[in-house]
Design a protein around this motif. Structure first.
Motif, PDB file in Angstrom:
ATOM      1  N   TYR A  12       0.833  -1.204   0.000  1.00 34.14           N
ATOM      2  CA  TYR A  12       0.000   0.000   0.000  1.00 34.14           C
ATOM      3  C   TYR A  12       0.867   1.253   0.000  1.00 34.14           C
ATOM      4  O   TYR A  12       0.633   2.189  -0.772  1.00 34.14           O
ATOM      5  N   ASN A  13       1.891   1.275   0.871  1.00 38.31           N
ATOM      6  CA  ASN A  13       2.782   2.433   0.934  1.00 38.31           C
ATOM      7  C   ASN A  13       3.501   2.666  -0.385  1.00 38.31           C
ATOM      8  O   ASN A  13       3.695   3.811  -0.805  1.00 38.31           O
ATOM      9  N   ALA A  14       3.904   1.598  -1.048  1.00 38.36           N
ATOM     10  CA  ALA A  14       4.565   1.736  -2.346  1.00 38.36           C
ATOM     11  C   ALA A  14       3.618   2.344  -3.379  1.00 38.36           C
ATOM     12  O   ALA A  14       4.009   3.203  -4.175  1.00 38.36           O
ATOM     13  N   GLU A  37       1.072   4.332  -2.724  1.00 36.50           N
ATOM     14  CA  GLU A  37       0.875   5.732  -2.347  1.00 36.50           C
ATOM     15  C   GLU A  37       2.067   6.591  -2.776  1.00 36.50           C
ATOM     16  O   GLU A  37       1.899   7.698  -3.264  1.00 36.50           O
ATOM     17  N   GLU A  38       3.272   6.056  -2.594  1.00 38.86           N
ATOM     18  CA  GLU A  38       4.470   6.798  -2.986  1.00 38.86           C
ATOM     19  C   GLU A  38       4.503   7.001  -4.499  1.00 38.86           C
ATOM     20  O   GLU A  38       4.821   8.091  -4.987  1.00 38.86           O
ATOM     21  N   THR A  39       4.168   5.967  -5.243  1.00 38.71           N
ATOM     22  CA  THR A  39       4.131   6.080  -6.700  1.00 38.71           C
ATOM     23  C   THR A  39       3.101   7.117  -7.131  1.00 38.71           C
ATOM     24  O   THR A  39       3.378   7.957  -7.997  1.00 38.71           O
ATOM     25  N   ALA A  40       1.941   7.093  -6.526  1.00 37.43           N
ATOM     26  CA  ALA A  40       0.900   8.075  -6.855  1.00 37.43           C
ATOM     27  C   ALA A  40       1.387   9.485  -6.555  1.00 37.43           C
ATOM     28  O   ALA A  40       1.163  10.415  -7.343  1.00 37.43           O
ATOM     29  N   HIS A  41       2.084   9.651  -5.437  1.00 30.15           N
ATOM     30  CA  HIS A  41       2.607  10.976  -5.091  1.00 30.15           C
ATOM     31  C   HIS A  41       3.663  11.426  -6.101  1.00 30.15           C
ATOM     32  O   HIS A  41       3.659  12.574  -6.547  1.00 30.15           O
ATOM     33  N   LEU A  42       4.564  10.518  -6.460  1.00 32.50           N
ATOM     34  CA  LEU A  42       5.635  10.876  -7.397  1.00 32.50           C
ATOM     35  C   LEU A  42       5.085  11.227  -8.772  1.00 32.50           C
ATOM     36  O   LEU A  42       5.673  12.026  -9.494  1.00 32.50           O
ATOM     37  N   LEU A  43       3.967  10.656  -9.136  1.00 25.79           N
ATOM     38  CA  LEU A  43       3.374  10.922 -10.443  1.00 25.79           C
ATOM     39  C   LEU A  43       2.262  11.972 -10.379  1.00 25.79           C
ATOM     40  O   LEU A  43       1.559  12.196 -11.357  1.00 25.79           O
ATOM     41  N   SER A  44       2.145  12.654  -9.256  1.00 24.50           N
ATOM     42  CA  SER A  44       1.020  13.571  -9.050  1.00 24.50           C
ATOM     43  C   SER A  44       1.144  14.882  -9.820  1.00 24.50           C
ATOM     44  O   SER A  44       0.151  15.574 -10.006  1.00 24.50           O
ATOM     45  N   THR A  45       2.347  15.229 -10.239  1.00 21.06           N
ATOM     46  CA  THR A  45       2.500  16.443 -11.041  1.00 21.06           C
ATOM     47  C   THR A  45       3.134  16.080 -12.381  1.00 21.06           C
ATOM     48  O   THR A  45       3.896  15.112 -12.481  1.00 21.06           O
ATOM     49  N   GLN A  46       2.844  16.888 -13.367  1.00 22.27           N
ATOM     50  CA  GLN A  46       3.389  16.626 -14.702  1.00 22.27           C
ATOM     51  C   GLN A  46       4.915  16.754 -14.698  1.00 22.27           C
ATOM     52  O   GLN A  46       5.612  15.983 -15.354  1.00 22.27           O
ATOM     53  N   ALA A  47       5.441  17.721 -13.932  1.00 22.35           N
ATOM     54  CA  ALA A  47       6.897  17.912 -13.875  1.00 22.35           C
ATOM     55  C   ALA A  47       7.584  16.692 -13.275  1.00 22.35           C
ATOM     56  O   ALA A  47       8.608  16.229 -13.802  1.00 22.35           O
ATOM     57  N   ASN A  48       7.044  16.166 -12.181  1.00 23.66           N
ATOM     58  CA  ASN A  48       7.635  14.970 -11.573  1.00 23.66           C
ATOM     59  C   ASN A  48       7.576  13.786 -12.520  1.00 23.66           C
ATOM     60  O   ASN A  48       8.529  13.021 -12.651  1.00 23.66           O
ATOM     61  N   THR A  49       6.451  13.617 -13.169  1.00 24.91           N
ATOM     62  CA  THR A  49       6.289  12.518 -14.112  1.00 24.91           C
ATOM     63  C   THR A  49       7.326  12.608 -15.223  1.00 24.91           C
ATOM     64  O   THR A  49       7.965  11.607 -15.560  1.00 24.91           O
ATOM     65  N   GLN A  50       7.516  13.792 -15.768  1.00 19.07           N
ATOM     66  CA  GLN A  50       8.487  13.984 -16.844  1.00 19.07           C
ATOM     67  C   GLN A  50       9.904  13.651 -16.381  1.00 19.07           C
ATOM     68  O   GLN A  50      10.652  12.991 -17.073  1.00 19.07           O
ATOM     69  N   ARG A  51      10.278  14.131 -15.173  1.00 22.32           N
ATOM     70  CA  ARG A  51      11.622  13.844 -14.641  1.00 22.32           C
ATOM     71  C   ARG A  51      11.823  12.345 -14.446  1.00 22.32           C
ATOM     72  O   ARG A  51      12.888  11.808 -14.770  1.00 22.32           O
ATOM     73  N   LEU A  52      10.816  11.675 -13.919  1.00 20.14           N
ATOM     74  CA  LEU A  52      10.938  10.235 -13.714  1.00 20.14           C
ATOM     75  C   LEU A  52      11.072   9.480 -15.033  1.00 20.14           C
ATOM     76  O   LEU A  52      11.896   8.570 -15.161  1.00 20.14           O
ATOM     77  N   LEU A  53      10.285   9.863 -16.025  1.00 26.60           N
ATOM     78  CA  LEU A  53      10.362   9.207 -17.333  1.00 26.60           C
ATOM     79  C   LEU A  53      11.721   9.440 -17.983  1.00 26.60           C
ATOM     80  O   LEU A  53      12.295   8.528 -18.596  1.00 26.60           O
ATOM     81  N   GLU A  54      12.255  10.658 -17.842  1.00 25.20           N
ATOM     82  CA  GLU A  54      13.593  10.950 -18.382  1.00 25.20           C
ATOM     83  C   GLU A  54      14.649  10.116 -17.675  1.00 25.20           C
ATOM     84  O   GLU A  54      15.567   9.591 -18.312  1.00 25.20           O
ATOM     85  N   SER A  55      14.536   9.990 -16.374  1.00 20.93           N
ATOM     86  CA  SER A  55      15.504   9.184 -15.619  1.00 20.93           C
ATOM     87  C   SER A  55      15.440   7.715 -16.015  1.00 20.93           C
ATOM     88  O   SER A  55      16.471   7.053 -16.151  1.00 20.93           O
ATOM     89  N   ILE A  56      14.243   7.219 -16.205  1.00 19.95           N
ATOM     90  CA  ILE A  56      14.084   5.818 -16.634  1.00 19.95           C
ATOM     91  C   ILE A  56      14.709   5.619 -18.010  1.00 19.95           C
ATOM     92  O   ILE A  56      15.415   4.634 -18.252  1.00 19.95           O
ATOM     93  N   ALA A  57      14.480   6.562 -18.924  1.00 19.96           N
ATOM     94  CA  ALA A  57      15.051   6.465 -20.271  1.00 19.96           C
ATOM     95  C   ALA A  57      16.579   6.509 -20.209  1.00 19.96           C
ATOM     96  O   ALA A  57      17.256   5.740 -20.894  1.00 19.96           O
ATOM     97  N   GLN A  58      17.135   7.394 -19.382  1.00 19.25           N
ATOM     98  CA  GLN A  58      18.591   7.470 -19.236  1.00 19.25           C
ATOM     99  C   GLN A  58      19.146   6.168 -18.682  1.00 19.25           C
ATOM    100  O   GLN A  58      20.189   5.682 -19.129  1.00 19.25           O
ATOM    101  N   ASP A  59      18.467   5.617 -17.716  1.00 19.57           N
ATOM    102  CA  ASP A  59      18.925   4.361 -17.119  1.00 19.57           C
ATOM    103  C   ASP A  59      18.930   3.245 -18.155  1.00 19.57           C
ATOM    104  O   ASP A  59      19.878   2.465 -18.235  1.00 19.57           O
TER     105      ASP A  59
END
Length: 85
Positions: free
Chosen positions: A45-47, A49-71
């Motif tokens: 459940y906590n995981a 909730e954390e994912t929902a929080h991290l994806l709650s803004t468009q800016a955060n979502t974009q940064r995460l997607l860029e980081s995943i692509a770089q990885d």
């Protein structure tokens, strides 16, 4: 994802909770009058909730997607951090 009736869950609660914990799975309990419930571990459940929080803004979502692509492209930049003594 597994399903069980509320009666089955009540009868086999210890075993069902152990299965959920070991498999990190979700159990859907079906009840009368379409009253369904979800049972999961607190860690899971906590995981979510954390994912929902991290994806709650468009800016955060974009940064995460860029980081995943770089990885995936192995272009992650490693910086040396100097600690003050």
């Amino acid at each position: 994802m597994k399903t069980a009736t509320i009666t089955d869950f009540r009868t086999n609660m210890k075993e069902r909770l152990q299965e959920i914990e070991e498999a990190q799975d979700i159990l859907i309990l079906t009840g009368p009058k379409k009253r369904d419930f979800v049972v999961m571990s607190l860690d899971q459940y906590n995981a979510m909730e954390e994912t929902a929080h991290l994806l709650s803004t468009q800016a955060n979502t974009q940064r995460l997607l860029e980081s995943i692509a770089q990885d995936k492209e192995s272009e992650v930049q490693i910086r040396e951090i100097k600690l003050e003594e």
